[in-house]
Every structure is written in structure tokens, then in C-alpha cells.
Write an enzyme that holds these catalytic residues in place. Structure first.
Site, mmCIF file in Angstrom:
data_model
loop_
_atom_site.group_PDB
_atom_site.id
_atom_site.type_symbol
_atom_site.label_atom_id
_atom_site.label_comp_id
_atom_site.label_asym_id
_atom_site.label_seq_id
_atom_site.Cartn_x
_atom_site.Cartn_y
_atom_site.Cartn_z
ATOM 1 N N ASP A 268 3.323 6.719 11.277
ATOM 2 C CA ASP A 268 2.274 6.463 10.289
ATOM 3 C C ASP A 268 1.224 7.566 10.304
ATOM 4 O O ASP A 268 0.562 7.787 11.318
ATOM 5 C CB ASP A 268 1.651 5.092 10.650
ATOM 6 C CG ASP A 268 0.744 4.566 9.562
ATOM 7 O OD1 ASP A 268 0.295 5.360 8.727
ATOM 8 O OD2 ASP A 268 0.488 3.355 9.575
ATOM 9 N N ASP A 328 -0.565 0.129 1.200
ATOM 10 C CA ASP A 328 -0.143 -1.120 1.856
ATOM 11 C C ASP A 328 0.004 -2.274 0.866
ATOM 12 O O ASP A 328 -0.843 -2.477 0.000
ATOM 13 C CB ASP A 328 -1.176 -1.526 2.916
ATOM 14 C CG ASP A 328 -1.135 -0.598 4.118
ATOM 15 O OD1 ASP A 328 -0.488 0.454 4.039
ATOM 16 O OD2 ASP A 328 -1.769 -0.953 5.128
HETATM 17 C C1 GLA Z 1 -1.064 1.413 7.906
HETATM 18 C C2 GLA Z 1 0.350 1.089 7.455
HETATM 19 C C3 GLA Z 1 0.605 -0.385 7.647
HETATM 20 C C4 GLA Z 1 0.415 -0.754 9.104
HETATM 21 C C5 GLA Z 1 -0.972 -0.362 9.558
HETATM 22 C C6 GLA Z 1 -1.157 -0.539 11.045
HETATM 23 O O1 GLA Z 1 -2.017 0.810 7.095
HETATM 24 O O2 GLA Z 1 0.538 1.472 6.126
HETATM 25 O O3 GLA Z 1 1.916 -0.707 7.225
HETATM 26 O O4 GLA Z 1 1.388 -0.093 9.878
HETATM 27 O O5 GLA Z 1 -1.257 0.992 9.249
HETATM 28 O O6 GLA Z 1 -2.343 -0.039 11.511
#
Ligand code: GLA
Length: 504
Positions: A268, A328
């Protein structure tokens, strides 16, 4: 006694004789450390300079590095406001505070008001500074790892549990998947998202925090259920939740994951914003792609950088098996429909081994109707998207089970041709998508994005089918229709779908 000092003058007197007068200047490096509740600390560093009536400097709040550009007040009562450029916009924080002896009392001011006062302590200059930049490698194509020939299926902790994920919950989820039919339906990966990370030891090896006492034992347990274990990290120094990232430790972390028995990595971008430019993403992701291959273990590689820089064009070259197409997801019709209906133009980039990832499923998390969850599952299946459940699989309603474990819909998602859908017909808020399947069948979805029910009538020719089908299977009702007219009519509930498997 005669020379008794008036009490008000006592501190001044003491400070003068001891040479430790209370500071009146904020200049210095201050650490605010708040326990995460798992043995790790969330660290915020205020590097302040107070001079000529203004306060300047930076605030490093784990993965975010803000520059102070507004200030008022003095050491007794100050306000500082700081910003950072991110994702083409700006992110800001504001703190109020005061010096109290040699401690800094601060509280964050947000749109919801002023938070609780917290205490920051002086730390040496340089502590908490961003690590030096490591140049990304020159670009080259990473060898295909041969994994994910169909879109990965499994579960991930984030949507339901966020920071509250631990060893016992992961084991419970694995138990449920092995018992409730999820595994047999194809859901294999049990993926731990952010907040498992602990500190690095003197050799730089990452350790889990106390929520995960023994990652190798957990992997062994998950494998004993004939399931696979996934984990999460960031190419930056910190993850999105401010935990330890893999920056500068990529190869070492890949080896650690392999030694633990990890089968899937979600990587990520988050904390990498402070070190790298967006345009450097491919090289940075390639570095971990190479490291995973070099680890010698089969590890599915999931790129999570919110669809920036047209990742679908270079994701496979960086070794990615899947890449997020946007921000997200959340458990709402607005989010699911916005994401699901916008990924279609990216369909040509998906193929066996390399998939568009519109994000994890929200089915069963409680804020949508079953009709909407069926549409969610249908959209993802028509898109050939990874099916990573995001609910509590230990306590599912019968309807959630039926939606997640509809084998006929899963068969569309997992079709070995790996050809995602295209839109063949649209009228207002109703649209028809088709997807070519391996045995000459066609999956056909009639979506109704409107809130109210709709009757949709289409000629098979409108759906670009060469003939009137000989069999139409309804994949949510599990019924067959054999006497078929050249015109097909379907009642589609508001926010609903009719999903068919059509044989010519
Ligand atoms: C980001 C990702 C999410 C999750 C969070 C965790 O927002 O896009 O899917 O993994 O981080 O902190």
C-alpha cells in the site's frame, strides 16, 4: 526566619540557582507518542522554531509530513496549522498548545472541535526525521510469477475489523472458511491488512506486534485448514495507519514473509508519498516484485496505490497480480455503484495473472440491502475482479452466505478465459453488460441503477448476440428458461440486477 521568599518568587529563584528556567521558547524537536494498544506507539514529531513572533517548522505525523505555514500566539498559548500536498490536493492539520515546564501540551483541532490535551516531550534534534531517500531501481519487466490465473478469492480484515485485527480473529475466520463452505466455493486467501506490524530488531528484521504473537505459527495454522495467509505492508517508511513499512527493507521483508509462510502481499503506497513522486511508482513497486520472486515462495502481489498513474498500464511489468483501480470502498450503494460502474473502461487491461481490483467486498457488512449486495457481487464478477470478502465470516446471515457463495456467479468471476465484461446496451439508468465465457456461453447482466424498479426489454440482438439463445439460466434465481422469444423482458428491482448465463 527572616529572609523567607514570597512563594510567588520561589520558582524564579530556584530556576536561577539551578540554571533550569522554564522554557519560554517552543524551538526544538518534540515527540508526542500515543500507545496503539498493541505494544507499538503512534509517533508525531513537532520540529518547531519560534522566532520573531512566528512559529515555523514541520509536523511529521507518522506517514504524513506537514509544513507549518500559519501560526499565532506564543509559548503560553499557540496555534499552528500545517499542510502537505497529496493526491493532487492538500491535507492539513491544526494544533493548539502551550509550554508547560519543559513539556509541550498539544491538542488537535479538527472540524469536530478540539481534541483532548496530550503531552509531547523534548527529543534530540534529528530524531524522527524522514529517512534519506533511496533511489528507485531502473525499470525492467519483472518476470511473471505465474500466480492468480483467475482473480484471487479470499478474505481481508480491513473492511470489518480495521485496527482491531489479531491472531485469534484470523484463526476464527480461517476456521469459519474451512467449515462454512467458503473454501470449497473458492475463497482461499486469509489476508491480514494493516496494524499487524511491530518494530524492527537490531538486524532490521520486522516483527509482528503483540496482537500477533507468532506469525509462522499462524501461517501453519491457516495452512492446516488448506487455506493461504496474506499480509500487508507499504513501500514507504510507514503504512497508512502509521505502522512500520518496508522502506529500505524490501528484500529482507520478502524473505521474512517467505520464512513465515506468507502467500499474498498487499503493498500500500500510503507512506511512500513522503519519499517518492507518483511518477516513481512503477520502479518502487518493481523493487518489491523482484524481492518477492527472489524469496523463492509463491506470493501473490497486490498493488494498492488507488489507481494513480494509470497503474493498469504498468502493474504487470512491476510484477503485480492485481492493482487497485481507485480509492477505498465503503459499505454504501453510493460507493459500490460509483466504483463498480466506472471500472468498465479498464476491462481490456485485465487478463489471467493480472487483474483490475476495484477493492474488497462489503457484502454482509450491514449498510446495504441484499438486492444491493447481489448487484455488488454481480458487478465484481462481471468485471473479473478479485473476490475478497470483507465481512465477519464467523457470523453470516443466510442471505449473506447465499450471495458470497453463489457458485454460478463465482463461476462467471472465475471463468478461465479471464475476459471482463463490456457494456452493450444502455438506456437511462438501466444497462446491459455481457461477458464471454469459456464454453461459448455468455454472461449477461441487466443492471438497474435507479432507486425504483424497472422493466427492461431488450432484443437479444441489442445485446450483440448472434442468435436467440437456446437456454437462459438465471444465476440468482437458479432457474432455466427454454422457450425463448427474440425479445427478453426482465423486471429489475431498484439498485438491482438480473444476471443470466446465456447459451446460444
Ligand atoms: C488504505 C487501503 C485500505 C486499507 C488501509 C489500511 O486506505 O486502501 O484498503 O489497507 O489503507 O490502513
Amino acid at each position: 526566619m527572616e529572609n523567607v521568599l514570597p512563594s510567588a518568587k520561589l520558582p524564579l529563584f530556584l530556576c536561577l540557582i539551578a540554571g533550569v528556567c522554564p522554557a519560554t521558547n517552543l524551538t526544538g524537536n518534540w515527540l508526542l507518542a500515543t500507545p496503539n494498544g498493541d505494544g507499538t506507539l503512534r509517533r508525531t514529531y513537532f520540529r518547531l522554531k519560534q522566532q520573531n513572533g512566528s512559529i515555523t517548522g514541520t509536523i511529521r505525523a507518522t506517514l504524513h509530513l506537514y509544513t507549518i505555514d500559519k501560526s499565532s500566539g506564543d509559548a503560553k498559548n499557540f496555534t499552528i496549522s500545517a499542510g502537505m500536498a497529496i493526491l493532487g490536493g492538500e491535507r492539513r492539520v491544526t494544533f493548539r498548545g502551550k509550554l508547560a515546564g519543559d513539556e509541550l501540551e498539544v491538542s488537535e483541532v479538527t472540524a469536530h472541535g478540539e481534541g483532548a490535551a496530550m503531552t509531547a516531550h523534548r527529543v534530540p534534534e534529528g530524531e524522527g526525521a524522514l529517512p534519506a531517500r533511496i533511489e528507485p531501481p531502473a525499470l525492467h519487466p519483472v518476470r511473471d510469477n505465474g500466480l492468480a490465473r483467475t482473480p484471487p478469492m479470499g478474505w481481508n480484515s480491513w473492511n470489518k475489523f480495521a485496527n482491531h485485527i489479531d491472531d485469534a480473529t484470523v484463526r476464527g475466520i480461517a476456521d469459519a472458511m474451512a467449515q462454512n463452505g467458503m473454501r470449497e466455493a473458492g475463497y482461499l486467501y486469509v489476508n491480514i491488512d494493516d496494524t499487524w506490524e511491530g518494530e524492527r530488531d537490531a538486524q532490521g528484521n520486522i516483527h509482528p506486534n503483540r496482537k500477533f504473537p507468532n506469525m509462522k505459527a499462524l501461517a501453519d495454522y491457516v495452512h492446516s485448514k488448506r487455506l493461504k495467509l496474506g499480509i500487508y505492508s507499504s513501500p514507504g517508511p510507514n503504512t497508512c495507519e502509521g505502522y512500520e513499512g518496508s522502506y529500505g527493507h524490501e528484500a529482507q521483508d520478502a524473505r521474512t514473509y517467505a520464512a513465515w509462510g506468507i502467500d499474498y502481499l498487499k503493498y500500500d503506497w500510503c507512506g511512500a508519498f513522503t519519499i517518492y513522486k507518483d511518477s516513481e511508482m512503477q520502479a518502487v513497486y518493481q523493487k518489491m516484485g523482484d524481492a518477492l520472486l527472489a524469496s523463492g515462495r509463491d506470493i501473490v502481489y497486490s498493488l494498492c496505490q488507488y489507481g494513480i498513474e494509470n497503474v493498469w498500464r504498468w502493474g504487470p511489468k512491476a510484477g503485480g497480480n492485481l492493482w487497485r483501480t481507485g480509492g477505498d470502498i465503503s459499505d454504501s450503494w453510493e460507493s459500490v455503484s460509483r466504483i463498480g460502474f466506472s471500472v468498465l473502461p479498464l476491462a481490456p487491461y485485465a487478463r489471467p495473472g493480472h487483474w483490475n481490483d476495484p477493492d474488497m467486498l462489503e457484502i454482509g457488512n450491514g449498510h446495504m440491502t441484499d438486492t444491493e449486495y447481489r448487484t455488488h457481487m454481480s458487478l465484481w464478477s462481471m468485471l473479473a475482479a478479485p473476490l475478497i470478502a470483507g465481512n465477519d465470516l464467523r457470523k453470516m446471515s443466510a442471505s449473506t452466505r447465499d450471495i458470497l457463495m453463489n457458485r454460478e456467479v463465482i463461476a462467471v468471476d472465475q471463468d478461465p478465459l479471464g475476459l471482463p465484461a463490456r457494456r452493450v446496451w444502455q438506456s437511462g439508468e438501466q444497462e446491459v453488460w455481457t461477458r464471454e465465457l469459456v464454453n461459448g456461453d455468455t454472461a449477461l447482466a441487466v443492471f438497474n441503477r435507479a432507486a425504483g424498479d424497472a422493466k427492461v426489454t431488450l432484443r437479444w440482438a441489442d445485446a450483440q448476440l448472434s442468435n436467440t439463445p437456446s437456454n437462459v439460466r438465471n444465476l440468482w434465481c437458479h432457474t432455466d428458461e427454454r422457450a425463448i422469444a427474440p425479445v427478453y423482458s426482465a423486471y429489475v428491482p431498484g439498485h438491482g440486477v438480473v444476471l443470466l448465463r446465456v447459451r446460444l
